[in-house]
Design an enzyme around this catalytic site. Structure first.
Site, mmCIF file in Angstrom:
data_model
loop_
_atom_site.group_PDB
_atom_site.id
_atom_site.type_symbol
_atom_site.label_atom_id
_atom_site.label_comp_id
_atom_site.label_asym_id
_atom_site.label_seq_id
_atom_site.Cartn_x
_atom_site.Cartn_y
_atom_site.Cartn_z
ATOM 1 N N TYR A 148 6.627 -2.150 -14.352
ATOM 2 C CA TYR A 148 6.170 -3.038 -13.279
ATOM 3 C C TYR A 148 7.275 -3.268 -12.257
ATOM 4 C CZ TYR A 148 4.054 -7.286 -11.236
ATOM 5 O OH TYR A 148 3.522 -8.231 -10.386
ATOM 6 N N GLU A 150 10.218 -1.680 -11.693
ATOM 7 C CA GLU A 150 10.641 -0.469 -10.980
ATOM 8 C C GLU A 150 9.472 0.109 -10.190
ATOM 9 O OE1 GLU A 150 13.613 0.031 -10.602
ATOM 10 O OE2 GLU A 150 14.813 0.088 -12.429
ATOM 11 N N GLY A 151 8.262 -0.077 -10.725
ATOM 12 C CA GLY A 151 7.071 0.372 -9.987
ATOM 13 C C GLY A 151 6.979 -0.305 -8.636
ATOM 14 N N LYS A 152 7.204 -1.610 -8.617
ATOM 15 C CA LYS A 152 7.144 -2.341 -7.345
ATOM 16 C C LYS A 152 8.333 -1.980 -6.450
ATOM 17 C CE LYS A 152 3.422 -4.986 -7.984
ATOM 18 N NZ LYS A 152 2.253 -5.002 -7.109
ATOM 19 N N ASN A 177 5.772 -16.421 -9.114
ATOM 20 C CA ASN A 177 4.695 -16.886 -10.019
ATOM 21 C C ASN A 177 3.672 -17.773 -9.314
ATOM 22 O OD1 ASN A 177 7.242 -16.365 -11.588
ATOM 23 N ND2 ASN A 177 5.823 -16.623 -13.300
ATOM 24 N N ARG A 189 -0.308 -15.180 -19.301
ATOM 25 C CA ARG A 189 0.636 -15.855 -18.390
ATOM 26 C C ARG A 189 0.751 -17.322 -18.784
ATOM 27 N NH1 ARG A 189 -0.607 -13.275 -12.449
ATOM 28 N NH2 ARG A 189 -2.643 -12.681 -13.252
ATOM 29 N N VAL A 190 1.896 -17.893 -18.480
ATOM 30 C CA VAL A 190 2.261 -19.151 -19.117
ATOM 31 C C VAL A 190 1.334 -20.316 -18.737
ATOM 32 C CG1 VAL A 190 4.045 -19.789 -17.401
ATOM 33 C CG2 VAL A 190 4.219 -20.603 -19.749
ATOM 34 N N GLY A 210 12.983 -22.431 -24.242
ATOM 35 C CA GLY A 210 12.221 -23.141 -23.204
ATOM 36 C C GLY A 210 13.064 -23.544 -22.009
ATOM 37 N N GLN A 212 14.458 -21.371 -19.942
ATOM 38 C CA GLN A 212 14.275 -20.428 -18.820
ATOM 39 C C GLN A 212 13.420 -21.105 -17.757
ATOM 40 O OE1 GLN A 212 12.768 -20.221 -21.781
ATOM 41 N NE2 GLN A 212 10.954 -18.934 -21.799
HETATM 42 P P1 NAD Z 1 -4.845 -9.516 -11.234
HETATM 43 O O1 NAD Z 1 -4.562 -8.719 -12.451
HETATM 44 O O2 NAD Z 1 -5.730 -10.694 -11.341
HETATM 45 O O3 NAD Z 1 -5.431 -8.589 -10.084
HETATM 46 C C1 NAD Z 1 -5.121 -7.236 -9.948
HETATM 47 C C2 NAD Z 1 -6.379 -6.513 -9.540
HETATM 48 O O4 NAD Z 1 -6.077 -5.116 -9.355
HETATM 49 C C3 NAD Z 1 -7.474 -6.580 -10.606
HETATM 50 O O5 NAD Z 1 -8.707 -6.888 -10.012
HETATM 51 C C4 NAD Z 1 -7.474 -5.177 -11.216
HETATM 52 O O6 NAD Z 1 -8.718 -4.810 -11.758
HETATM 53 C C5 NAD Z 1 -7.062 -4.336 -10.021
HETATM 54 N N1 NAD Z 1 -6.446 -3.065 -10.379
HETATM 55 C C6 NAD Z 1 -5.441 -2.856 -11.269
HETATM 56 N N2 NAD Z 1 -5.129 -1.552 -11.316
HETATM 57 C C7 NAD Z 1 -5.943 -0.915 -10.423
HETATM 58 C C8 NAD Z 1 -6.115 0.427 -10.025
HETATM 59 N N3 NAD Z 1 -5.368 1.410 -10.552
HETATM 60 N N4 NAD Z 1 -7.060 0.730 -9.098
HETATM 61 C C9 NAD Z 1 -7.837 -0.274 -8.568
HETATM 62 N N5 NAD Z 1 -7.724 -1.558 -8.917
HETATM 63 C C10 NAD Z 1 -6.783 -1.880 -9.835
HETATM 64 O O7 NAD Z 1 -3.426 -9.935 -10.647
HETATM 65 P P2 NAD Z 1 -3.054 -10.920 -9.462
HETATM 66 O O8 NAD Z 1 -2.304 -12.043 -10.049
HETATM 67 O O9 NAD Z 1 -4.230 -11.175 -8.610
HETATM 68 O O10 NAD Z 1 -2.022 -10.013 -8.670
HETATM 69 C C11 NAD Z 1 -2.379 -9.304 -7.491
HETATM 70 C C12 NAD Z 1 -1.156 -8.593 -6.948
HETATM 71 O O11 NAD Z 1 -0.132 -9.531 -6.651
HETATM 72 C C13 NAD Z 1 -0.562 -7.558 -7.892
HETATM 73 O O12 NAD Z 1 -0.150 -6.431 -7.147
HETATM 74 C C14 NAD Z 1 0.634 -8.274 -8.471
HETATM 75 O O13 NAD Z 1 1.646 -7.368 -8.835
HETATM 76 C C15 NAD Z 1 1.063 -9.159 -7.320
HETATM 77 N N6 NAD Z 1 1.783 -10.355 -7.802
HETATM 78 C C16 NAD Z 1 1.112 -11.384 -8.387
HETATM 79 C C17 NAD Z 1 1.815 -12.483 -8.852
HETATM 80 C C18 NAD Z 1 1.140 -13.672 -9.484
HETATM 81 O O14 NAD Z 1 1.833 -14.604 -9.918
HETATM 82 N N7 NAD Z 1 -0.169 -13.738 -9.542
HETATM 83 C C19 NAD Z 1 3.214 -12.518 -8.741
HETATM 84 C C20 NAD Z 1 3.856 -11.431 -8.172
HETATM 85 C C21 NAD Z 1 3.138 -10.352 -7.690
HETATM 86 N N1 UDP Z 2 6.031 -18.228 -21.739
HETATM 87 C C1 UDP Z 2 6.048 -19.129 -22.786
HETATM 88 N N2 UDP Z 2 4.910 -19.289 -23.533
HETATM 89 C C2 UDP Z 2 3.771 -18.592 -23.267
HETATM 90 C C3 UDP Z 2 3.750 -17.663 -22.199
HETATM 91 C C4 UDP Z 2 4.921 -17.498 -21.458
HETATM 92 O O1 UDP Z 2 7.065 -19.786 -23.054
HETATM 93 O O2 UDP Z 2 2.778 -18.805 -23.985
HETATM 94 C C5 UDP Z 2 7.242 -18.096 -20.898
HETATM 95 C C6 UDP Z 2 7.765 -16.677 -20.769
HETATM 96 O O3 UDP Z 2 8.666 -16.401 -21.820
HETATM 97 C C7 UDP Z 2 8.439 -16.730 -19.410
HETATM 98 C C8 UDP Z 2 7.641 -17.740 -18.622
HETATM 99 O O4 UDP Z 2 6.883 -18.477 -19.570
HETATM 100 O O5 UDP Z 2 9.769 -17.191 -19.550
HETATM 101 C C9 UDP Z 2 6.689 -17.126 -17.614
HETATM 102 O O6 UDP Z 2 5.917 -16.129 -18.267
HETATM 103 P P1 UDP Z 2 4.716 -15.377 -17.542
HETATM 104 O O7 UDP Z 2 4.238 -14.307 -18.468
HETATM 105 O O8 UDP Z 2 3.723 -16.354 -17.050
HETATM 106 O O9 UDP Z 2 5.360 -14.736 -16.239
HETATM 107 P P2 UDP Z 2 6.696 -13.908 -15.931
HETATM 108 O O10 UDP Z 2 7.559 -13.814 -17.143
HETATM 109 O O11 UDP Z 2 6.212 -12.576 -15.496
HETATM 110 O O12 UDP Z 2 7.346 -14.685 -14.858
#
Ligand code: NAD
Ligand code: UDP
Length: 314
Positions: A148, A150-152, A177, A189-190, A210, A212
């Site tokens: 994820y 490195e992908g981004k 977040n 997700r948390v 806890g 972090q």
């Molecule tokens: P989400 O998982 O709810 O939404 C992602 C959507 O993309 C889903 O509808 C899924 O079905 C679709 N999808 C996944 N792979 C696909 C593919 N190969 N082809 C077509 N559709 C595909 O996630 P989200 O929270 O809505 O996140 C949306 C975007 O924002 C993502 O790119 C994510 O990396 C980025 N982002 C979100 C957060 C967050 O906190 N929500 C934080 C940082 C970045």
């Molecule tokens: N986390 C936690 N309990 C949970 C789920 C997540 O303590 O049940 C922590 C996790 O270790 C991280 C933070 O909450 O430190 C945020 O996690 P999340 O998966 O929501 O997002 P990301 O790590 O990608 O920011």
């Protein structure tokens, strides 16, 4: 002459952020094509628009090319929760690279502006705090989050190479977040985990000690930031997030106190490469976009808890 309405393509439009963005665009009277493969998205998130003449829904995987006529591409398709993106990490990396490559190719062909949903994960486990856009990050390239992170990062590189080589119009949102209604109750997700656990009268699972930190942005604020970024002229990456930072222990206490103050916590092991601290520096967003979040955590948690209550009730 009738007013010009932009034609928008929202990839990942059936997901959490994408569906809220679509609500905003549709309410402005714009045309929207929602493209999704339903990996983590749901038709229920956009069903309110399915019969609207300005709306079109396409089941498609962004790792395959597609030809469409649009003016703006909001490229959000990619699983976002660590549980989902680590379930098939090779597909996650492919989605980030091939998906962004295909969307940049489409944008170039039809001269559309493209906004890519990047992430605070490009900073990895940051040594600089809070994180400004100029910080290049500290990512483990072989860890379980790398597919994820490195992908981004390569997706951002692609955007810039298209800009340099072809003059493509790109916008890059580094999203921190974000939470709110329509998150999947089981995506790990948390915020969702804690709320669902509390509603089910179960102990809240805290990973590690806890201590972090994260900084949580309500979805409406985030979508407003995406729209300002797309409409503006700033083409370098911009952090979008709420700078109010708290520990995961503090988040657990807040959610417990809002739902059931008698609940207990259970400590579990910390996930591999879990970033220790994260807080966006949003000076650039304030200056360039005139954007900052307006909804604090207590305000945002209320509709989020109601949504989870409805979605888990039988
Ligand atoms: P989400 O998982 O709810 O939404 C992602 C959507 O993309 C889903 O509808 C899924 O079905 C679709 N999808 C996944 N792979 C696909 C593919 N190969 N082809 C077509 N559709 C595909 O996630 P989200 O929270 O809505 O996140 C949306 C975007 O924002 C993502 O790119 C994510 O990396 C980025 N982002 C979100 C957060 C967050 O906190 N929500 C934080 C940082 C970045
Ligand atoms: N986390 C936690 N309990 C949970 C789920 C997540 O303590 O049940 C922590 C996790 O270790 C991280 C933070 O909450 O430190 C945020 O996690 P999340 O998966 O929501 O997002 P990301 O790590 O990608 O920011």
């Amino acid at each position: 002459m009738p007013a010009y309405l932009p034609r928008n393509l929202v990839t990942g439009g059936a997901g959490f952020l994408g569906s809220h963005l679509i609500d905003r665009l549709m309410k402005k009277g714009e045309e929207v094509i929602c493209l999704d493969n339903y990996l983590t998205g749901r038709k229920a998130n956009i069903e309110q628009w399915v019969h609207h003449p300005n709306f079109e829904l396409i089941r498609h995987d962004v790792t395959d090319p597609i030809k469409l006529e649009v003016d703006r591409i909001w490229h959000l398709a990619c699983p976002a929760s660590p549980f989902h993106y680590q379930t098939n990490p090779i597909k996650t990396a492919k989605t980030s690279f091939m998906g962004t490559y295909n969307m940049l190719g489409l944008a170039r062909r039809v001269k559309a502006r493209l906004l890519m949903a990047s992430t605070s994960e490009v900073y990895g486990n940051p040594e600089l705090h809070p994180q400004p856009e100029t910080y290049n990050g500290c990512v483990n390239p072989t860890g379980v989050r790398a597919c994820y992170d490195e992908g981004k990062r390569i997706a951002e590189s692609l955007c810039f190479d298209y800009k340099r080589m072809h003059g493509s119009e790109v916008r890059i949102a580094r999203i921190f977040n974000t939470y709110g209604p329509r998150m999947l109750p089981n995506d790990g997700r948390v915020v969702g985990n804690f709320i669902v656990q509390a509603l089910k009268h179960k102990p809240l699972t805290i990973y590690g000690n806890g201590l972090q930190t994260r900084s949580f942005c309500y979805v409406d604020d985030l979508v407003e930031g995406l729209i300002k970024l797309m409409n503006g002229s700033h083409s370098a990456p911009v952090n979008l997030g709420n700078p109010t930072e708290l520990t995961i222990q503090q988040l657990a206490e807040k959610i417990r106190d809002q739902i059931n103050p008698s609940l207990k916590f259970v400590k579990m092991s910390l996930r591999e490469d879990d970033p220790i601290q994260r807080q966006p520096d949003i000076k650039l967003a304030r200056e360039e976009l005139g954007w900052e979040p307006k909804i604090n955590l207590d305000e945002g948690l209320t509709p989020t808890i109601s949504y989870f209550r409805d979605s888990i009730s039988p």
